[in-house]
Design a protein around this motif. Sequence first.
Motif, PDB file in Angstrom:
ATOM      1  N   ARG A 426       0.826  -1.214   0.000  1.00  0.00           N
ATOM      2  CA  ARG A 426       0.000   0.000   0.000  1.00  0.00           C
ATOM      3  C   ARG A 426       0.857   1.259   0.000  1.00  0.00           C
ATOM      4  O   ARG A 426       0.536   2.242  -0.669  1.00  0.00           O
ATOM      5  CB  ARG A 426      -0.922  -0.013   1.220  1.00  0.00           C
ATOM      6  N   TRP A 427       1.959   1.237   0.770  1.00  0.00           N
ATOM      7  CA  TRP A 427       2.805   2.424   0.871  1.00  0.00           C
ATOM      8  C   TRP A 427       4.007   2.351  -0.066  1.00  0.00           C
ATOM      9  O   TRP A 427       5.008   3.034   0.139  1.00  0.00           O
ATOM     10  CB  TRP A 427       3.301   2.588   2.319  1.00  0.00           C
ATOM     11  N   ALA A 428       3.921   1.508  -1.123  1.00  0.00           N
ATOM     12  CA  ALA A 428       5.080   1.268  -1.996  1.00  0.00           C
ATOM     13  C   ALA A 428       5.583   2.551  -2.656  1.00  0.00           C
ATOM     14  O   ALA A 428       6.781   2.682  -2.926  1.00  0.00           O
ATOM     15  CB  ALA A 428       4.727   0.234  -3.064  1.00  0.00           C
ATOM     16  N   SER A 429       4.709   3.510  -2.931  1.00  0.00           N
ATOM     17  CA  SER A 429       5.121   4.743  -3.610  1.00  0.00           C
ATOM     18  C   SER A 429       5.584   5.817  -2.618  1.00  0.00           C
ATOM     19  O   SER A 429       5.842   6.950  -3.019  1.00  0.00           O
ATOM     20  CB  SER A 429       3.970   5.295  -4.454  1.00  0.00           C
ATOM     21  N   THR A 430       5.668   5.474  -1.343  1.00  0.00           N
ATOM     22  CA  THR A 430       6.078   6.416  -0.302  1.00  0.00           C
ATOM     23  C   THR A 430       7.368   5.915   0.359  1.00  0.00           C
ATOM     24  O   THR A 430       7.786   4.777   0.121  1.00  0.00           O
ATOM     25  CB  THR A 430       4.982   6.558   0.774  1.00  0.00           C
ATOM     26  N   PRO A 431       8.005   6.714   1.214  1.00  0.00           N
ATOM     27  CA  PRO A 431       9.219   6.235   1.899  1.00  0.00           C
ATOM     28  C   PRO A 431       8.945   5.257   3.033  1.00  0.00           C
ATOM     29  O   PRO A 431       9.891   4.743   3.628  1.00  0.00           O
ATOM     30  CB  PRO A 431       9.833   7.534   2.459  1.00  0.00           C
ATOM     31  N   TRP A 432       7.657   4.989   3.361  1.00  0.00           N
ATOM     32  CA  TRP A 432       7.338   4.205   4.552  1.00  0.00           C
ATOM     33  C   TRP A 432       6.899   2.802   4.170  1.00  0.00           C
ATOM     34  O   TRP A 432       6.386   2.560   3.083  1.00  0.00           O
ATOM     35  CB  TRP A 432       6.229   4.907   5.345  1.00  0.00           C
ATOM     36  N   ARG A 433       7.094   1.868   5.128  1.00  0.00           N
ATOM     37  CA  ARG A 433       6.669   0.493   4.900  1.00  0.00           C
ATOM     38  C   ARG A 433       5.805  -0.029   6.043  1.00  0.00           C
ATOM     39  O   ARG A 433       4.984  -0.916   5.839  1.00  0.00           O
ATOM     40  CB  ARG A 433       7.907  -0.420   4.744  1.00  0.00           C
ATOM     41  N   ARG A 434       5.966   0.507   7.247  1.00  0.00           N
ATOM     42  CA  ARG A 434       5.128   0.096   8.379  1.00  0.00           C
ATOM     43  C   ARG A 434       4.059   1.152   8.617  1.00  0.00           C
ATOM     44  O   ARG A 434       4.275   2.355   8.407  1.00  0.00           O
ATOM     45  CB  ARG A 434       5.950  -0.051   9.654  1.00  0.00           C
ATOM     46  N   ASN A 435       2.909   0.720   9.088  1.00  0.00           N
ATOM     47  CA  ASN A 435       1.842   1.681   9.388  1.00  0.00           C
ATOM     48  C   ASN A 435       2.263   2.671  10.467  1.00  0.00           C
ATOM     49  O   ASN A 435       1.882   3.839  10.434  1.00  0.00           O
ATOM     50  CB  ASN A 435       0.574   0.934   9.829  1.00  0.00           C
ATOM     51  N   ALA A 436       3.055   2.219  11.451  1.00  0.00           N
ATOM     52  CA  ALA A 436       3.457   3.093  12.550  1.00  0.00           C
ATOM     53  C   ALA A 436       4.341   4.241  12.079  1.00  0.00           C
ATOM     54  O   ALA A 436       4.478   5.241  12.787  1.00  0.00           O
ATOM     55  CB  ALA A 436       4.201   2.287  13.621  1.00  0.00           C
ATOM     56  N   ASP A 437       4.948   4.135  10.886  1.00  0.00           N
ATOM     57  CA  ASP A 437       5.862   5.165  10.408  1.00  0.00           C
ATOM     58  C   ASP A 437       5.181   6.217   9.545  1.00  0.00           C
ATOM     59  O   ASP A 437       5.784   7.260   9.262  1.00  0.00           O
ATOM     60  CB  ASP A 437       6.996   4.520   9.587  1.00  0.00           C
ATOM     61  N   VAL A 438       3.964   5.973   9.117  1.00  0.00           N
ATOM     62  CA  VAL A 438       3.289   6.897   8.201  1.00  0.00           C
ATOM     63  C   VAL A 438       2.830   8.136   8.965  1.00  0.00           C
ATOM     64  O   VAL A 438       2.147   8.019   9.988  1.00  0.00           O
ATOM     65  CB  VAL A 438       2.084   6.211   7.522  1.00  0.00           C
TER      66      VAL A 438
END
Length: 507
Positions: A426-438
């Motif tokens: 889901r967050w592939a186009s962003t710098p984040w991979r874990r929900n806690a980091d978004v």
Amino acid sequence: MTVARTWAVALSGLRGDLVEVEADVSSQTPEFSIIGLPDKALGEAGRRVRNACTNRGLDLPKRRITVNLSPASLPKRGAGFDVAIAVAALATSVEMDAAHVASTVHIGELGLDGRLRPVPGVLPAVAAAQRAGHTRVVVPTANAAEARLVDGVEVHAAACLAEVVRWHGGRTEAADLAPVTAPIADGTDDAPLDLADVVGQPAAVDALVVAAAGGHHLLMSGPPGAGKTMLARRLPGILPPLDDEAALSVASIRSLAGETVTRLSRIPPFESPHHGATAAALIGGGSGVVRPGAIARASEGVLFLDEGGEFPASVLDALRQPLESGMIQVHRSGVAATFPARFQLVIATNPCPCGLYGVPGAACECSPQAIRRYTRRLSGPLLDRIDIDVRLQRVSSARQEVDARVVTTADARRQVDAARGRAARRWASTPWRRNADVPGTWLRGPAAPPPEVLRPLDVALRRGALTLRGYDRLLRVAWTVADISGHDQLRLDDVGRALFLRRGASA
């Protein structure tokens, strides 16, 4: 040759700066001086170097030797510069390959007999040398294994100074010495504890899986014997294994803390400081050389505070800034160091000093004032940074019910891996991979669900039951609940489950 050059590394936290070590021979007056902002331990290197050279049959010039550590404005600390200083000083009179000496980084402390003694922080120092473009380092034999964990660097492990001189092309008749050994503190990884051992706490197990899947912080409260510590110690076993970058960071911190590192462990670290620990023990510090505290040692893993209500409030509040920023900055007189602090916080606490408040069939003897003082140790700003709150009760049966759902560590890890995989896509186009980091701005902006899904959170925010920080944390937990449930979009029941977990799910 009157001026010789080589390299060393100055560490400040995990950051390493290359230091050029220059040695010059001038007047006939025998003297050994070190300039370039050395600390006391480094200022004493001249005596160690002279004795080490004499006892190994390596003659230093009986003239004034000046050693300059450049850049002069950079503070240098510790005995890890000894070998570089000795090699540079010897190169002014002993015939060695000047180009070989000038392109090599030397790390290590000298004993008076010329042995190379191990020093902490070799792994981050070698990594710093590699980033700066150096491909050859000399380290004590006891530090060789951790130095070789850095790819692309030729590591020469030496037991004594005479070995180093011969490796640089110098001639010496001195016999080699047995290497100094160091205790290995990181033997075989312990087998992960199994969640199947937990009896009668299905809601707490589910909350633990949600915490692991999203990287969320967890508070568990309940009477002694309810299983809080047992659950917390099983969290690292259901977390994904560390990747190369995280494993190297963990090993570097352990090296700075003085442990002997021989390999990269893939198991997330678990730190559990005693409730009598000071703020400095939690944050890190020390005189001169800053050592990482429990916060830094728990980075990429779990920081567990057992008996959270027994910690001083000032110590607990020291967690607030690193929980938000993911790093910890330690400032001491004349020195500052930055360490990573990407940990999951787990706090276990009793409901009162005696632990029996609200326990069926038990009598609590604590006064109302004592209970209030105890619960206020966990301040509002700290609790606002907790994502999941679980209330445990004592188990009423020592055996699992026949039809009870038993979750093993392997089962939980599969759920966590699947949920993290959905989040990463889901967050592939962003710098984040874990929900806690978004960040919340993204969750409430480009990734915002329909208004009807957010209505319970909006109502709680308007009523003052939630802060905006709490709003964002609830959204992160809701996305994790959706990932575990296999939902591609956030649903109203996912938000409801997140609210339930935030407000104190009863186990």
